[in-house]
Scaffold this motif. Structure first.
Motif, PDB file in Angstrom:
ATOM      1  N   LEU A 185      -9.470   2.006  18.365  1.00  0.00           N
ATOM      2  CA  LEU A 185     -10.704   2.688  17.981  1.00  0.00           C
ATOM      3  C   LEU A 185     -10.854   2.735  16.459  1.00  0.00           C
ATOM      4  CD1 LEU A 185     -13.158   4.624  18.670  1.00  0.00           C
ATOM      5  CD2 LEU A 185     -11.491   6.483  18.421  1.00  0.00           C
ATOM      6  N   VAL A 186      -9.788   3.135  15.779  1.00  0.00           N
ATOM      7  CA  VAL A 186      -9.845   3.274  14.330  1.00  0.00           C
ATOM      8  C   VAL A 186     -10.038   1.912  13.658  1.00  0.00           C
ATOM      9  CG1 VAL A 186      -8.479   3.906  12.312  1.00  0.00           C
ATOM     10  CG2 VAL A 186      -8.524   5.414  14.301  1.00  0.00           C
ATOM     11  N   ARG A 187      -9.357   0.882  14.154  1.00  0.00           N
ATOM     12  CA  ARG A 187      -9.515  -0.456  13.574  1.00  0.00           C
ATOM     13  C   ARG A 187     -10.951  -0.954  13.720  1.00  0.00           C
ATOM     14  NH1 ARG A 187      -4.795  -1.644  16.918  1.00  0.00           N
ATOM     15  NH2 ARG A 187      -2.875  -1.272  15.738  1.00  0.00           N
ATOM     16  N   LEU A 188     -11.509  -0.790  14.915  1.00  0.00           N
ATOM     17  CA  LEU A 188     -12.876  -1.265  15.146  1.00  0.00           C
ATOM     18  C   LEU A 188     -13.899  -0.472  14.334  1.00  0.00           C
ATOM     19  CD1 LEU A 188     -12.924  -1.992  18.992  1.00  0.00           C
ATOM     20  CD2 LEU A 188     -13.070  -3.647  17.120  1.00  0.00           C
ATOM     21  N   LEU A 189     -13.677   0.824  14.187  1.00  0.00           N
ATOM     22  CA  LEU A 189     -14.603   1.624  13.381  1.00  0.00           C
ATOM     23  C   LEU A 189     -14.543   1.226  11.913  1.00  0.00           C
ATOM     24  CD1 LEU A 189     -14.550   5.280  14.745  1.00  0.00           C
ATOM     25  CD2 LEU A 189     -16.526   3.795  14.419  1.00  0.00           C
ATOM     26  N   SER A 190     -13.361   0.969  11.400  1.00  0.00           N
ATOM     27  CA  SER A 190     -13.232   0.510  10.027  1.00  0.00           C
ATOM     28  C   SER A 190     -13.932  -0.831   9.834  1.00  0.00           C
ATOM     29  CB  SER A 190     -11.754   0.396   9.649  1.00  0.00           C
ATOM     30  OG  SER A 190     -11.597  -0.103   8.332  1.00  0.00           O
ATOM     31  N   LEU A 191     -13.766  -1.723  10.810  1.00  0.00           N
ATOM     32  CA  LEU A 191     -14.441  -3.022  10.753  1.00  0.00           C
ATOM     33  C   LEU A 191     -15.953  -2.860  10.842  1.00  0.00           C
ATOM     34  CD1 LEU A 191     -14.112  -6.119  10.699  1.00  0.00           C
ATOM     35  CD2 LEU A 191     -13.920  -6.043  13.188  1.00  0.00           C
ATOM     36  N   LEU A 192     -16.412  -1.939  11.691  1.00  0.00           N
ATOM     37  CA  LEU A 192     -17.848  -1.714  11.840  1.00  0.00           C
ATOM     38  C   LEU A 192     -18.460  -1.189  10.551  1.00  0.00           C
ATOM     39  CD1 LEU A 192     -20.410  -1.463  13.608  1.00  0.00           C
ATOM     40  CD2 LEU A 192     -19.631   0.848  14.217  1.00  0.00           C
ATOM     41  N   HIS A 193     -17.820  -0.214   9.937  1.00  0.00           N
ATOM     42  CA  HIS A 193     -18.370   0.361   8.708  1.00  0.00           C
ATOM     43  C   HIS A 193     -18.349  -0.672   7.579  1.00  0.00           C
ATOM     44  CE1 HIS A 193     -18.726   3.095   5.215  1.00  0.00           C
ATOM     45  NE2 HIS A 193     -19.410   3.848   6.055  1.00  0.00           N
ATOM     46  N   SER A 211     -18.475  -9.401  -1.534  1.00  0.00           N
ATOM     47  CA  SER A 211     -17.636  -8.242  -1.838  1.00  0.00           C
ATOM     48  C   SER A 211     -16.570  -8.078  -0.761  1.00  0.00           C
ATOM     49  CB  SER A 211     -18.488  -6.978  -1.925  1.00  0.00           C
ATOM     50  OG  SER A 211     -19.467  -7.093  -2.929  1.00  0.00           O
ATOM     51  N   SER A 212     -15.401  -7.629  -1.178  1.00  0.00           N
ATOM     52  CA  SER A 212     -14.293  -7.406  -0.247  1.00  0.00           C
ATOM     53  C   SER A 212     -14.151  -5.914   0.024  1.00  0.00           C
ATOM     54  CB  SER A 212     -12.991  -7.954  -0.832  1.00  0.00           C
ATOM     55  OG  SER A 212     -12.681  -7.306  -2.053  1.00  0.00           O
ATOM     56  N   PHE A 213     -13.823  -5.593   1.274  1.00  0.00           N
ATOM     57  CA  PHE A 213     -13.651  -4.209   1.691  1.00  0.00           C
ATOM     58  C   PHE A 213     -12.322  -4.067   2.421  1.00  0.00           C
ATOM     59  CE2 PHE A 213     -18.192  -4.911   1.410  1.00  0.00           C
ATOM     60  CZ  PHE A 213     -18.641  -3.783   0.758  1.00  0.00           C
ATOM     61  N   ASP A 214     -11.652  -2.966   2.147  1.00  0.00           N
ATOM     62  CA  ASP A 214     -10.372  -2.704   2.786  1.00  0.00           C
ATOM     63  C   ASP A 214     -10.590  -2.334   4.248  1.00  0.00           C
ATOM     64  OD1 ASP A 214      -9.042  -3.148   0.404  1.00  0.00           O
ATOM     65  OD2 ASP A 214      -9.195  -1.051  -0.216  1.00  0.00           O
ATOM     66  N   LEU A 215      -9.747  -2.892   5.114  1.00  0.00           N
ATOM     67  CA  LEU A 215      -9.801  -2.593   6.539  1.00  0.00           C
ATOM     68  C   LEU A 215      -8.469  -1.986   6.986  1.00  0.00           C
ATOM     69  CD1 LEU A 215     -11.531  -5.829   7.856  1.00  0.00           C
ATOM     70  CD2 LEU A 215     -12.588  -3.603   7.460  1.00  0.00           C
ATOM     71  N   ILE A 216      -8.524  -1.183   8.012  1.00  0.00           N
ATOM     72  CA  ILE A 216      -7.329  -0.525   8.525  1.00  0.00           C
ATOM     73  C   ILE A 216      -6.642  -1.468   9.508  1.00  0.00           C
ATOM     74  CG2 ILE A 216      -6.456   1.446   9.820  1.00  0.00           C
ATOM     75  CD1 ILE A 216      -8.785   3.071   8.794  1.00  0.00           C
ATOM     76  N   ASP A 217      -5.463  -1.952   9.140  1.00  0.00           N
ATOM     77  CA  ASP A 217      -4.614  -2.743  10.035  1.00  0.00           C
ATOM     78  C   ASP A 217      -5.398  -3.879  10.699  1.00  0.00           C
ATOM     79  OD1 ASP A 217      -2.359  -3.564  11.344  1.00  0.00           O
ATOM     80  OD2 ASP A 217      -2.557  -2.112  12.979  1.00  0.00           O
ATOM     81  N   LEU A 218      -5.967  -4.755   9.860  1.00  0.00           N
ATOM     82  CA  LEU A 218      -6.739  -5.870  10.396  1.00  0.00           C
ATOM     83  C   LEU A 218      -5.907  -6.780  11.308  1.00  0.00           C
ATOM     84  CD1 LEU A 218      -9.482  -7.300  10.387  1.00  0.00           C
ATOM     85  CD2 LEU A 218      -8.727  -8.582   8.369  1.00  0.00           C
ATOM     86  N   PRO A 219      -4.623  -7.055  11.006  1.00  0.00           N
ATOM     87  CA  PRO A 219      -3.837  -7.896  11.936  1.00  0.00           C
ATOM     88  C   PRO A 219      -3.674  -7.299  13.327  1.00  0.00           C
ATOM     89  CG  PRO A 219      -2.773  -7.803   9.790  1.00  0.00           C
ATOM     90  CD  PRO A 219      -3.870  -6.792   9.770  1.00  0.00           C
ATOM     91  N   GLY A 220      -3.919  -5.986  13.492  1.00  0.00           N
ATOM     92  CA  GLY A 220      -3.803  -5.377  14.796  1.00  0.00           C
ATOM     93  C   GLY A 220      -4.924  -5.755  15.748  1.00  0.00           C
TER      94      GLY A 220
END
Length: 328
Positions: free
Chosen positions: A151-159, A172-181
């Motif tokens: 859930l958290v990974r997908l929400l970070s990707l969505l935002h 522009s680059s944006f930080d994502l939460i645990d993208l390899p997950g």
């Protein structure tokens, strides 16, 4: 029982706080005056300074007698330059048009940042609801934790996709939460998709349905619908921001404004040569007149697209908002 301690209101502390606050305001004023990053003054000076120099040259030539036709006492057909009613009316019309344009640009700017924060708040509230619903999951702790991480990974990707889309996919680059997950195919599909936000939004909808089906979300369906509502409200806020970002200011208004700007640039030096006696004041007053209008013009251009990539300070707000979203 211990008696209440006496509370003494002293003016000395309040006065010192007022003085420190006043000093802080004065410091902030100088910081704002000297700040160049995000300022429209350098751009405005590129147009205002040549206009002032042109007025200065005209006044010097008139004083030296090289342009006798420009003197009011010379020929009657040049009286229009010394007619303050004509030039004042022209300035009033320009002032109305430019103030209206700047106010409309500020309205777009404020609304853009408002819907951006609303999008952030709605999706954060959605995440809070889903995590709360999984508090008493019927699955094991490990399955529940994996579900929350997805859930958290997908929400970070969505935002991140929403903010990047609003900025026009400018690289522009944006930080994502645990993208390899996340699944590699899903990531590639999201990055190559023309409209990644609706795609990731659909993944999150399916994730909620999956959690309810597997018993991870331990809440009645009417209560779970609250999460769908929060997620959908965030998407509505995203589309409101897209409307602001993708809607151009009407072209006829921009054309009229540009024509008046250049007409003002040409007329003001001649008018100042008639109105002002001293050479130095001709330069200064022409510079101020041109600088005000060109500053209003560039201010409207800078703020009417709140998420546009550029060199102003506000452009970093979207990226900082995404960092805050990840941290929370």
């Amino acid at each position: 029982m211990r008696p209440f301690d006496p509370l003494v209101f002293s003016g000395a502390g309040s006065k010192s706080r007022r003085l420190s606050r006043s000093g802080r305001h004065i410091r902030d004023l100088f910081v704002v005056l000297l700040e160049l990053r995000g300022s429209v003054m350098p751009k405005a000076l590129l147009f205002a300074f040549p206009c002032a120099c042109f007025a200065l040259i005209l006044k010097v030539l008139v004083k030296e007698g090289y342009l006798p036709w420009l003197l009011y006492e010379g020929e009657e057909e040049m009286n229009i330059f010394s007619n303050n009613a004509a030039y004042t009316g022209f300035n009033l019309a320009m002032s109305f048009l430019f103030v209206f344009r700047t106010s409309q640009a500020y309205s777009r700017f404020w609304e853009g940042f408002s819907v951006g924060h609303r999008m952030y708040a709605e999706w954060f509230d959605f995440a809070s609801c889903v995590v709360a619903f999984s508090r008493y999951s019927k699955k094991g702790a490990e399955a529940t934790r994996d579900y929350q991480h997805r859930l958290v990974r997908l929400l970070s990707l969505l935002h991140a996709a929403a903010v990047a889309s609003l900025r026009g996919m400018d690289g522009s680059s944006f930080d994502l939460i645990d993208l390899p997950g996340l699944d590699d195919d899903a990531i590639d599909h999201a990055l190559s998709c023309e409209h990644p936000v609706p795609l990731i939004f659909q993944w999150l909808m399916e994730l909620v349905v999956e959690g309810e089906h597997e018993g991870i979300l331990a809440a009645p369906p009417p209560i779970i619908s609250r999460a769908f509502q929060e997620l959908a409200n965030g998407l509505v806020a995203y589309h409101d921001a897209s409307k602001i970002q993708n809607t151009q200011f009407p072209l006829p208004y921009l054309q009229m404004q540009s024509i008046l700007l250049f007409a003002h640039w040409i007329l003001t030096p001649f008018v100042m040569c008639q109105w002002v006696k001293w050479v130095s004041w001709v330069f200064f007053l022409t510079l101020i007149q041109a600088l005000v209008f060109w500053s209003l013009y560039f201010t409207a251009l800078e703020i009417e697209f709140p998420f546009k990539q550029g060199d102003r300070l506000q452009n970093d707000a979207a990226k900082e908002l995404h960092v805050e979203f990840n941290h929370q």
